[in-house]
Design a protein around this motif. Structure first.
Motif, PDB file in Angstrom:
ATOM      1  N   UNK A  74       0.831  -1.214   0.000  1.00  0.00           N
ATOM      2  CA  UNK A  74       0.000   0.000   0.000  1.00  0.00           C
ATOM      3  C   UNK A  74       0.862   1.259   0.000  1.00  0.00           C
ATOM      4  N   UNK A  75       2.105   1.134   0.399  1.00  0.00           N
ATOM      5  CA  UNK A  75       2.986   2.293   0.551  1.00  0.00           C
ATOM      6  C   UNK A  75       3.091   3.084  -0.755  1.00  0.00           C
ATOM      7  N   UNK A  76       2.774   4.390  -0.726  1.00  0.00           N
ATOM      8  CA  UNK A  76       2.822   5.177  -1.963  1.00  0.00           C
ATOM      9  C   UNK A  76       4.244   5.560  -2.340  1.00  0.00           C
ATOM     10  N   UNK A  77       4.426   5.865  -3.576  1.00  0.00           N
ATOM     11  CA  UNK A  77       5.723   6.326  -4.077  1.00  0.00           C
ATOM     12  C   UNK A  77       5.647   7.819  -4.394  1.00  0.00           C
ATOM     13  N   UNK A  78       6.784   8.486  -4.325  1.00  0.00           N
ATOM     14  CA  UNK A  78       6.824   9.905  -4.694  1.00  0.00           C
ATOM     15  C   UNK A  78       6.398  10.074  -6.141  1.00  0.00           C
ATOM     16  N   UNK A  79       5.758  11.189  -6.421  1.00  0.00           N
ATOM     17  CA  UNK A  79       5.222  11.453  -7.758  1.00  0.00           C
ATOM     18  C   UNK A  79       5.916  12.679  -8.348  1.00  0.00           C
ATOM     19  N   UNK A  80       6.308  12.583  -9.597  1.00  0.00           N
ATOM     20  CA  UNK A  80       6.860  13.719 -10.332  1.00  0.00           C
ATOM     21  C   UNK A  80       5.941  14.016 -11.506  1.00  0.00           C
TER      22      UNK A  80
ATOM     23  N   UNK B 175     -14.179   8.657   7.109  1.00  0.00           N
ATOM     24  CA  UNK B 175     -12.886   8.021   7.334  1.00  0.00           C
ATOM     25  C   UNK B 175     -12.933   6.558   6.920  1.00  0.00           C
ATOM     26  N   UNK B 176     -11.761   5.932   6.844  1.00  0.00           N
ATOM     27  CA  UNK B 176     -11.710   4.531   6.462  1.00  0.00           C
ATOM     28  C   UNK B 176     -10.755   3.747   7.333  1.00  0.00           C
ATOM     29  N   UNK B 177     -10.362   2.588   6.859  1.00  0.00           N
ATOM     30  CA  UNK B 177      -9.460   1.697   7.577  1.00  0.00           C
ATOM     31  C   UNK B 177      -8.088   2.354   7.758  1.00  0.00           C
ATOM     32  N   UNK B 178      -7.426   2.036   8.868  1.00  0.00           N
ATOM     33  CA  UNK B 178      -6.083   2.538   9.120  1.00  0.00           C
ATOM     34  C   UNK B 178      -5.110   1.920   8.119  1.00  0.00           C
ATOM     35  N   UNK B 179      -4.272   2.751   7.511  1.00  0.00           N
ATOM     36  CA  UNK B 179      -3.251   2.282   6.572  1.00  0.00           C
ATOM     37  C   UNK B 179      -1.984   3.102   6.771  1.00  0.00           C
ATOM     38  N   UNK B 180      -0.990   2.847   5.953  1.00  0.00           N
ATOM     39  CA  UNK B 180       0.250   3.635   6.003  1.00  0.00           C
ATOM     40  C   UNK B 180      -0.025   5.118   5.780  1.00  0.00           C
ATOM     41  N   UNK B 181      -1.104   5.436   5.051  1.00  0.00           N
ATOM     42  CA  UNK B 181      -1.409   6.841   4.773  1.00  0.00           C
ATOM     43  C   UNK B 181      -1.693   7.626   6.041  1.00  0.00           C
ATOM     44  N   UNK B 182      -2.137   6.949   7.099  1.00  0.00           N
ATOM     45  CA  UNK B 182      -2.399   7.632   8.368  1.00  0.00           C
ATOM     46  C   UNK B 182      -1.119   8.090   9.047  1.00  0.00           C
TER      47      UNK B 182
ATOM     48  N   UNK C 284       1.836  14.213   2.705  1.00  0.00           N
ATOM     49  CA  UNK C 284       2.271  14.575   1.357  1.00  0.00           C
ATOM     50  C   UNK C 284       2.823  15.999   1.342  1.00  0.00           C
ATOM     51  N   UNK C 285       4.018  16.163   0.838  1.00  0.00           N
ATOM     52  CA  UNK C 285       4.646  17.482   0.737  1.00  0.00           C
ATOM     53  C   UNK C 285       4.678  17.894  -0.732  1.00  0.00           C
TER      54      UNK C 285
ATOM     55  N   UNK D 298       6.677  19.586 -11.105  1.00  0.00           N
ATOM     56  CA  UNK D 298       6.277  19.598  -9.692  1.00  0.00           C
ATOM     57  C   UNK D 298       6.083  18.162  -9.239  1.00  0.00           C
ATOM     58  N   UNK D 299       5.588  17.988  -8.036  1.00  0.00           N
ATOM     59  CA  UNK D 299       5.337  16.633  -7.574  1.00  0.00           C
ATOM     60  C   UNK D 299       4.871  16.578  -6.144  1.00  0.00           C
ATOM     61  N   UNK D 300       4.759  15.349  -5.638  1.00  0.00           N
ATOM     62  CA  UNK D 300       4.390  15.080  -4.255  1.00  0.00           C
ATOM     63  C   UNK D 300       5.437  14.147  -3.671  1.00  0.00           C
ATOM     64  N   UNK D 301       6.005  14.521  -2.514  1.00  0.00           N
ATOM     65  CA  UNK D 301       6.919  13.650  -1.786  1.00  0.00           C
ATOM     66  C   UNK D 301       6.277  13.277  -0.456  1.00  0.00           C
ATOM     67  N   UNK D 302       6.353  12.001  -0.115  1.00  0.00           N
ATOM     68  CA  UNK D 302       5.744  11.510   1.120  1.00  0.00           C
ATOM     69  C   UNK D 302       6.778  11.468   2.237  1.00  0.00           C
ATOM     70  N   UNK D 303       6.391  11.972   3.416  1.00  0.00           N
ATOM     71  CA  UNK D 303       7.247  11.947   4.592  1.00  0.00           C
ATOM     72  C   UNK D 303       6.442  11.397   5.770  1.00  0.00           C
ATOM     73  N   UNK D 304       7.085  10.602   6.589  1.00  0.00           N
ATOM     74  CA  UNK D 304       6.375  10.007   7.718  1.00  0.00           C
ATOM     75  C   UNK D 304       6.258  10.988   8.877  1.00  0.00           C
ATOM     76  N   UNK D 305       5.227  10.782   9.685  1.00  0.00           N
ATOM     77  CA  UNK D 305       5.113  11.481  10.954  1.00  0.00           C
ATOM     78  C   UNK D 305       6.284  11.024  11.824  1.00  0.00           C
ATOM     79  N   UNK D 306       6.828  11.914  12.608  1.00  0.00           N
ATOM     80  CA  UNK D 306       8.042  11.584  13.359  1.00  0.00           C
ATOM     81  C   UNK D 306       7.769  10.717  14.586  1.00  0.00           C
ATOM     82  N   UNK D 307       6.673  11.005  15.303  1.00  0.00           N
ATOM     83  CA  UNK D 307       6.488  10.387  16.610  1.00  0.00           C
ATOM     84  C   UNK D 307       5.019  10.056  16.825  1.00  0.00           C
TER      85      UNK D 307
END
Length: 400
Positions: A87-93, A349-356, A360-361, A101-110
Motif C-alpha cells: 500500500x505504501x505510496x511512491x513519490x510522484x513527479x 474516514x476509512x481503515x487505518x493504513x500507512x497513509x495515516x 504529502x509534501x 512539480x510533484x508530491x513527496x511523502x514523509x512520515x510522521x516523526x512520533x
C-alpha cells in the motif's frame, strides 16, 4: 437481548462524558506522572511506582509467554508487514504545461499507540497499529497499555512492542493514558499523533485531545451490520454476530434481511445470549438494506448475499466489508487492518493504513518551459486577489 427493528442511534454516545473526560485530561496535564499513578490505582486497582517499563522489565513481562503465541505473532507480523508494504505510496513527479512539480511523502516523526487491555487483551491491535507505522517510516513509536496486577503489561503486548521496536512502553490505560501522550509528562513523551481503539472513555479522551494532537479517528465500541438474502446460512450469520459481540456488552450488532426465514432462524440461534443486544430488521429488499447500511456507516459490514461483488460499488460508508460467507473476524486478524471508524465516522474516514502515518509534501522545481497562457492566468488571478508581489515574483524568471 433481541430487538426487532432498525436502531435509531448507537447504544453508547460519549457526548455525555465529555466534561468529565476534560477534567481527567486537565488533571493529567497539570499533575503529570503523579496523576497517572493516582488514576491507575483508582481505575485499574494497580499500584505502580513508575510509568515507563525499561527493557529489563519488558523482558520479564514476556517470560512465560508460550512459543505458540510468539510464533503466531511473528507470522502475523510478516503477513501484515507485506500487506502494508504493497500500500505504501511512491513519490510522484509531474511534468505538465511546461512546469515540473510533484508530491513527496514523509512520515510522521512520533506516534503513540493505545492498546486496550482488561476485559480482553489485544496484541493484535498493537500489530495493526504498529506495522503500518513502521512500514511508513515512523521513527519513534510509543505504546501505552493498562497494567496487570504485577505491574507488567500483557505479555503478548510486551512481546509485540519489542517486535515492532517500540521506543518506550507505558503501563497506563484509560483516558489518562491518552492525555499523557497528548500533553506529555515527566515520563511520557508527547507525540504527534495517537492511534488505536478503546472503550468509550478512551474514545472520548481522543476526541478531547484532538485540539492539541492528531488522532486516527473514533474507534469503538465494536460495530457490525449484516445484509443477508434468502440463501444466506443463518448459522454463519449468527456466529458472525456473536463473534463481534464478544468484544464487550456495548457492541452494535444489526442484521438487515428481506427473508422471513433467515430472520426467524437467526433469532433462534441468538435467543440463548442474554448478555448482548442484537437488532434484527426485516427490510423490503436489498436496495433498502444498502441504503440503511450506508446511513448507519458501520465499522464492519458483511454481505451474505448471492453475487456480493455486484453490490460492492454501492457500499459507500463502511470501515471494512466482508463478502459472501467470510466472517468479519478475518479482517480483525488477517487484515488489511482492524482499526476502523465507528459511531458513523465511516462516512468520512476509512481503515487505518500507512497513509495515516504519512504527510504529502508539495514540490515545485521548475517553470522554465511554462506555457505563457498558463502563467498569465496565474498572475491575473493573483492580482485579482490583491497580491501584486505574488504576480511580480512569478514573472521574474520567466521574462515577463
Amino acid at each position: 437481548m433481541i430487538i426487532k427493528g432498525i436502531p435509531a442511534r448507537r447504544t453508547e454516545n460519549f457526548g455525555s462524558l465529555i466534561e468529565y473526560i476534560r477534567s481527567v485530561v486537565e488533571y493529567v496535564r497539570t499533575h503529570g506522572d503523579r496523576a497517572l499513578i493516582e488514576l491507575t490505582k483508582k481505575y485499574d486497582g494497580v499500584e505502580i511506582e513508575s510509568i515507563r517499563l525499561d527493557s529489563t522489565e519488558l523482558e520479564k513481562c514476556i517470560e512465560g509467554l508460550s512459543d505458540v503465541i510468539r510464533r503466531s505473532i511473528d507470522m502475523l507480523y510478516t503477513h501484515l508487514y507485506n500487506i502494508h508494504s504493497t500500500i505504501l505510496p511512491r513519490d510522484i513527479r509531474i511534468d505538465l504545461n511546461g512546469v515540473s512539480m510533484g508530491i513527496s511523502w514523509r512520515s510522521i516523526e512520533r506516534i503513540g499507540i493505545y492498546v486496550p487491555s482488561g476485559y480482553k487483551s489485544y496484541p493484535s491491535t498493537l500489530l495493526m497499529a504498529g506495522i503500518p507505522a513502521i512500514v511508513a517510516g515512523v521513527r519513534e513509536v510509543y505504546i501505552s497499555s493498562p497494567p496487570m496486577r504485577n505491574g507488567c503489561v500483557n505479555p503478548a503486548i510486551a512481546y509485540g512492542a519489542v517486535k515492532i521496536g517500540a521506543k518506550e512502553v507505558y503501563r497506563v490505560g484509560g483516558p489518562h493514558a491518552i492525555a499523557a501522550m497528548a500533553y506529555g509528562t515527566e515520563s511520557v513523551v508527547k507525540v504527534n499523533k495517537i492511534v488505536g481503539p478503546g472503550s468509550i472513555y478512551v474514545q472520548a479522551a481522543k476526541h478531547v485531545v484532538r485540539e492539541v494532537v492528531d488522532i486516527d479517528g473514533i474507534e469503538g465500541p465494536t460495530e457490525l451490520v449484516i445484509i443477508a438474502d434468502e440463501n444466506a446460512d443463518h448459522r454463519k450469520i449468527a456466529l458472525n454476530m456473536k463473534s463481534q459481540a464478544e468484544h464487550s456488552k456495548d457492541t452494535f450488532i444489526v442484521l438487515l434481511t428481506f427473508s422471513h426465514k433467515v430472520i426467524e432462524n437467526v433469532e433462534r440461534e441468538l435467543s440463548s445470549d442474554a448478555n448482548h443486544t442484537y437488532y434484527l430488521a426485516l427490510v423490503r429488499d436489498i436496495d433498502e438494506a444498502i441504503d440503511i447500511a450506508n446511513n448507519l456507516a458501520p465499522e464492519h459490514l458483511s454481505l451474505y448475499v448471492t453475487n456480493p461483488f455486484n453490490y460492492l460499488d454501492r457500499i459507500r460508508n463502511a470501515g471494512a466489508v466482508t463478502l459472501g460467507s467470510e466472517p468479519s473476524a478475518m479482517v480483525d486478524y488477517l487484515g488489511p487492518d482492524h482499526i476502523l471508524p465507528t459511531n458513523g465516522w465511516a462516512k468520512t474516514r476509512g481503515v487505518l493504513t500507512v497513509y495515516d502515518f504519512l504527510k504529502p509534501i508539495a514540490i515545485f522545481y521548475s517553470s522554465k518551459g511554462i506555457a505563457s497562457e498558463i502563467l498569465s492566468a496565474a498572475r491575473v488571478l493573483a492580482e485579482y486577489e490583491g497580491f501584486q508581489l505574488h504576480s511580480q515574483s512569478m514573472g521574474v524568471d520567466n521574462d515577463v
